[in-house]
Write an enzyme that holds these catalytic residues in place. Structure first.
Site, PDB file in Angstrom:
ATOM      1  CE  LYS B  96       0.515  18.050  -2.549  1.00 10.30           C
ATOM      2  NZ  LYS B  96      -0.565  17.303  -2.806  1.00 10.30           N
ATOM      3  N   GLY B 157      -3.838   8.652  -1.776  1.00  8.58           N
ATOM      4  CA  GLY B 157      -4.697   7.812  -2.525  1.00  8.58           C
ATOM      5  C   GLY B 157      -5.152   6.552  -1.916  1.00  8.58           C
ATOM      6  N   GLY B 185      -4.672  10.809   2.130  1.00  8.76           N
ATOM      7  CA  GLY B 185      -5.020   9.655   2.974  1.00  8.76           C
ATOM      8  C   GLY B 185      -6.623   9.778   3.375  1.00  8.76           C
ATOM      9  CG  ASN B 206      -6.636  14.707  -6.877  1.00  6.85           C
ATOM     10  OD1 ASN B 206      -5.615  14.998  -7.470  1.00  6.85           O
ATOM     11  ND2 ASN B 206      -7.776  14.340  -7.566  1.00  6.85           N
ATOM     12  CB  THR B 207      -7.610   9.734  -4.668  1.00  6.26           C
ATOM     13  OG1 THR B 207      -6.325  10.130  -5.247  1.00  6.26           O
ATOM     14  CG2 THR B 207      -8.082   8.282  -5.471  1.00  6.26           C
TER      15      THR B 207
END
Lengths: 65, 257
Positions: B96, B157, B185, B206-207
């Protein structure tokens, strides 16, 4: 000799990259190494001779997004 | 079925491994989300530490594909070296590719990104580029050898959700045969459903999962939203109309007066 290992200046006796890892107690198949911006493969560490002032990076897996 | 660099995947969710309250919660979140790919990173190891090894073992036990990233890199040369070191550690050609160009927004430096993608493709990597929704950059990444594009929909994030859906629609139309993954996002499952309804092939989170009150439950919620959005896209949705259209037929309606 003097080296910069992971951004930290230090002096120690090590002829090869494998020697340096041993001296600094780095071990594990999950480590990746580079000298002066070039990757050094695991199998080449014992034959990779160090020089005064070499900048050595030792990385390992961590969490990422 | 989703196909990324000749690998078929049953899940359309890629999950990051950072910011979870504990390794056990991370592990459970991956399982409940059904993610087929997890992203990982590399950092400087402390002398005598086995932290990296313990994390690597945890990830290996999950039995999912590993997608290492080049997070934190700010130049093509830095990203290329990090990618090579990641291949050494993780034993995969997948990378990535992140090349950050702006400290506050974490917007990618697309010029360095294209250059790094070209170098890495020539070195045998399968590059997953974290990019913007710019069509020309997308074209240049494909010309550099990428076979997947991963545009942001808002800053990493931020949890802001799709800030420019029109640009995402344009990107889908411009690259109909290229897997498109929204990479940054997204904040809530409805955001994921929106981009999947637009025809995106997958999302990377992720977040939004890791920082949720209950990460494993949120992973599952996202998985359901992703499936719903994909199914809706395939089913064909109505376009919005300005005026009402009665859903109940009026033919045969009783007349009482």
């Amino acid at each position: 000799m003097n080296f910069v290992v992971n951004g930290e200046a230090l002096a120690l006796e090590a002829t090869t990259l494998a020697d340096l890892l041993l001296a600094l107690e780095y071990e594990g198949e999950w480590l990746a190494t580079a000298i002066n911006g070039d990757l050094v493969h695991r199998e080449d560490r014992a034959e990779t001779h160090l020089e005064e002032g070499d900048r050595i990076e030792i990385l390992s897996p961590m969490q990422g997004g | 079925m989703l196909k990324l660099y000749d690998t078929e995947l049953s899940s359309r969710l890629l999950l990051g491994t950072a910011r979870y309250p504990s390794p056990a919660v991370l592990s459970e979140a991956v399982k409940r989300s059904g993610a087929g790919i997890v992203t990982v990173s590399l950092r400087r190891e402390t002398s005598g530490s086995r932290t990296g090894g313990a994390f690597f073992e945890l990830i290996r036990q999950l039995g999912v594909r590993i997608l290492p990233n080049t997070a934190g890199c700010h130049s093509a040369s830095e990203a290329v070296l990090t990618a090579k070191m990641a291949r050494e550690v993780f034993g995969t050609n997948w990378i990535k590719l992140e090349v950050i160009g702006h400290h506050d927004s974490l917007q990618p430096d697309v010029f360095e990104l294209v250059e790094a993608a070209r170098i890495l493709t020539n070195e045998g990597f399968d590059v997953f580029p974290y990019t913007t929704d710019d069509l020309i950059v997308g074209e240049k990444l494909l010309a550099a050898g990428c076979r997947v594009l991963m545009p942001w929909c808002a800053p990493i994030g931020s949890a802001a959700g799709p800030r420019n859906p029109s640009a995402l629609v344009a990107m889908r139309a411009a690259f109909p045969d290229i897997p498109l993954i929204v990479d940054a996002g997204l904040g809530r499952p409805s955001h994921a459903a929106v981009v999947m309804e637009l025809g995106y092939d997958a999302v990377l989170l992720n977040t939004a999962v890791a920082s949720a009150g209950d990460p494993p439950a949120m992973g599952e919620a996202f998985a359901k939203a992703i499936d719903a959005g994909r199914l809706a896209y395939l089913a064909g949705m109505l376009e919005p109309r300005e005026m009402a259209v009665p859903s109940t037929p009026v033919i045969g309606k009783a007349v009482f007066s």
